[in-house]
Motif scaffolding. Structure first.
Motif, short mmCIF file in Angstrom:
data_model
loop_
_atom_site.label_atom_id
_atom_site.label_comp_id
_atom_site.label_asym_id
_atom_site.label_seq_id
_atom_site.Cartn_x
_atom_site.Cartn_y
_atom_site.Cartn_z
N ILE A 62 43.85 44.42 43.49
CA ILE A 62 43.01 44.88 42.38
C ILE A 62 43.10 46.40 42.20
CG2 ILE A 62 40.70 44.85 41.36
CD1 ILE A 62 41.68 42.03 41.78
N ASN A 74 36.11 46.43 30.68
CA ASN A 74 35.76 45.27 31.50
C ASN A 74 36.95 44.82 32.33
OD1 ASN A 74 33.07 44.64 30.89
ND2 ASN A 74 33.69 43.74 28.93
N GLY A 75 36.72 44.65 33.63
CA GLY A 75 37.78 44.15 34.49
C GLY A 75 38.76 45.20 34.94
N ALA A 76 38.54 46.47 34.59
CA ALA A 76 39.48 47.53 34.96
C ALA A 76 39.49 47.78 36.47
CB ALA A 76 39.13 48.82 34.23
N GLY A 77 38.35 47.49 37.12
CA GLY A 77 38.30 47.68 38.57
C GLY A 77 37.21 48.62 39.04
N LYS A 78 36.28 48.97 38.16
CA LYS A 78 35.24 49.93 38.52
C LYS A 78 34.35 49.41 39.66
CE LYS A 78 33.55 49.89 34.28
NZ LYS A 78 34.47 48.88 33.71
N THR A 79 33.89 48.17 39.49
CA THR A 79 33.02 47.59 40.52
C THR A 79 33.78 47.43 41.84
OG1 THR A 79 31.71 46.43 38.86
CG2 THR A 79 31.62 45.55 41.11
N THR A 80 35.00 46.96 41.76
CA THR A 80 35.80 46.77 42.97
C THR A 80 36.01 48.10 43.70
OG1 THR A 80 36.92 44.92 41.89
CG2 THR A 80 37.97 45.83 43.88
N GLU A 112 27.32 50.73 36.33
CA GLU A 112 26.87 50.41 34.96
C GLU A 112 25.35 50.36 34.83
OE1 GLU A 112 29.27 48.15 32.45
OE2 GLU A 112 30.90 47.88 33.88
N GLN A 163 30.56 52.11 30.69
CA GLN A 163 31.34 51.90 29.46
C GLN A 163 30.66 52.59 28.29
OE1 GLN A 163 33.57 48.36 29.00
NE2 GLN A 163 32.41 47.33 30.63
P1 ATP Z 1 33.10 45.08 34.56
O1 ATP Z 1 32.88 46.11 33.53
O2 ATP Z 1 33.31 43.72 33.97
O3 ATP Z 1 32.13 45.11 35.69
P2 ATP Z 1 35.02 46.30 36.34
O4 ATP Z 1 35.81 47.44 35.82
O5 ATP Z 1 33.88 46.60 37.23
O6 ATP Z 1 34.56 45.40 35.13
P3 ATP Z 1 35.91 44.57 38.46
O7 ATP Z 1 34.66 43.77 38.43
O8 ATP Z 1 36.13 45.52 39.56
O9 ATP Z 1 36.06 45.35 37.07
O10 ATP Z 1 37.13 43.57 38.35
C1 ATP Z 1 38.48 43.99 38.55
C2 ATP Z 1 39.36 42.78 38.70
O11 ATP Z 1 39.04 42.14 39.93
C3 ATP Z 1 39.20 41.73 37.61
O12 ATP Z 1 40.49 41.25 37.31
C4 ATP Z 1 38.36 40.67 38.27
O13 ATP Z 1 38.68 39.40 37.76
C5 ATP Z 1 38.77 40.77 39.72
N1 ATP Z 1 37.68 40.37 40.64
C6 ATP Z 1 36.45 40.93 40.69
N2 ATP Z 1 35.70 40.35 41.66
C7 ATP Z 1 36.47 39.38 42.22
C8 ATP Z 1 36.28 38.42 43.26
N3 ATP Z 1 35.12 38.35 43.94
N4 ATP Z 1 37.31 37.60 43.56
C9 ATP Z 1 38.47 37.68 42.90
N5 ATP Z 1 38.73 38.55 41.89
C10 ATP Z 1 37.75 39.40 41.56
#
Ligand code: ATP
Length: 238
Positions: A21, A41-47, A163, A196
């Motif tokens: 990720i 969304n889904g860029a990886g911020k939370t990860t 967020e 965002q």
């Molecule tokens: P958001 O604005 O939706 O919170 P984000 O930038 O925080 O988005 P993340 O939640 O970090 O994005 O997700 C990044 C990638 O990791 C996405 O492709 C998501 O599908 C994947 N992902 C997130 N959590 C998991 C998990 N528990 N298991 C597998 N893949 C995950």
């Protein structure tokens, strides 16, 4: 310059199972600095934020915090060293009071540094009248304030906000921006805010780190960010 860095990340990679990720992320946050982490969304911020705390994904790479390499340091101990995350889902417990929800932050506090509830009410006057209310009685905006207050109770050196204004009404977003401004003026802490909402992020931060599909694609001032409108078009859904 390294003594002036609070958080420094190098070659950071994060994985969920076989999914790669976060890819070779490198960035830093200085003491007292406020940095926006932008990305769609889904860029990886939370990860990325969870990686800093070792709270979810499998993580490789170097995370220096307050002069120490924290690889291998457990999540709770990272918080006690001053690295605190306020998660996107807020985690307000519905059946205990607001005061009790905030006090839950104490177990992860820096030794001898924790704030009192009174300090919290001074920082967040809107919370004091809610003190005895149950978690389930709060609006979304109130829940978010309480979640930030719980994070602050432990007197963090770096507060990560995931967020914080997602789903909140514009007037409540302005309230939150004012509260964050107050925190910045009165508390000696740095902020990393995943967002965002560009106008909110702009109001609360000095600098931008932009992430797309797990890679940092821009790191600079708001001025430089604005000077390249292509960044918004390519990497943010606006
Ligand atoms: P958001 O604005 O939706 O919170 P984000 O930038 O925080 O988005 P993340 O939640 O970090 O994005 O997700 C990044 C990638 O990791 C996405 O492709 C998501 O599908 C994947 N992902 C997130 N959590 C998991 C998990 N528990 N298991 C597998 N893949 C995950």
């Amino acid at each position: 310059a390294s003594t002036e860095t609070l958080l420094a990340v190098r070659d950071l990679n994060a994985f969920y199972g076989g999914s790669h990720i976060i890819r070779n992320a490198a960035f830093s946050v200085g003491p007292g600095e406020s940095v926006a982490l932008l990305g769609r969304n889904g860029a990886g911020k939370t990860t990325l934020m969870k990686s800093l705390l070792d709270a979810g994904p499998r993580v490789e790479g170097e995370i220096m915090f307050d002069g120490a390499d924290i690889a291998g340091v457990p999540t709770d101990e990272r918080s006690r060293r001053g690295l605190m995350l306020v998660p996107e889902d807020r985690r307000i417990y519905p059946n205990i009071s607001v005061g009790e929800n905030i006090e839950l932050g104490r177990h992860a506090a820096r030794a001898g540094k924790a704030l009192s509830l009174k300090d919290i009410f001074t920082l967040f006057p809107l919370i004091e009248p809610l003190r005895d209310r149950a978690g389930y009685q709060l609006s979304g905006g109130q829940q978010q304030l309480v979640a930030v207050a719980r994070g602050l109770l432990g007197a963090p050196r770096l507060l990560l906000l995931d967020e914080p204004v997602e789903g909140l009404a514009p007037v409540v977003v302005q309230d939150m921006a004012r509260h964050i401004e107050r925190i910045r003026q009165t508390q000696d802490l740095a902020l990393l805010i995943a967002e965002q909402n560009l106008s909110f992020a702009r109001a609360c931060t000095d600098r931008v780190v932009l992430i797309d599909t797990g890679r940092i694609v821009f790191d600079g001032t708001w001025e430089d960010f604005d000077a390249d409108p292509g960044l918004k078009e390519r990497y943010l859904a606006v």
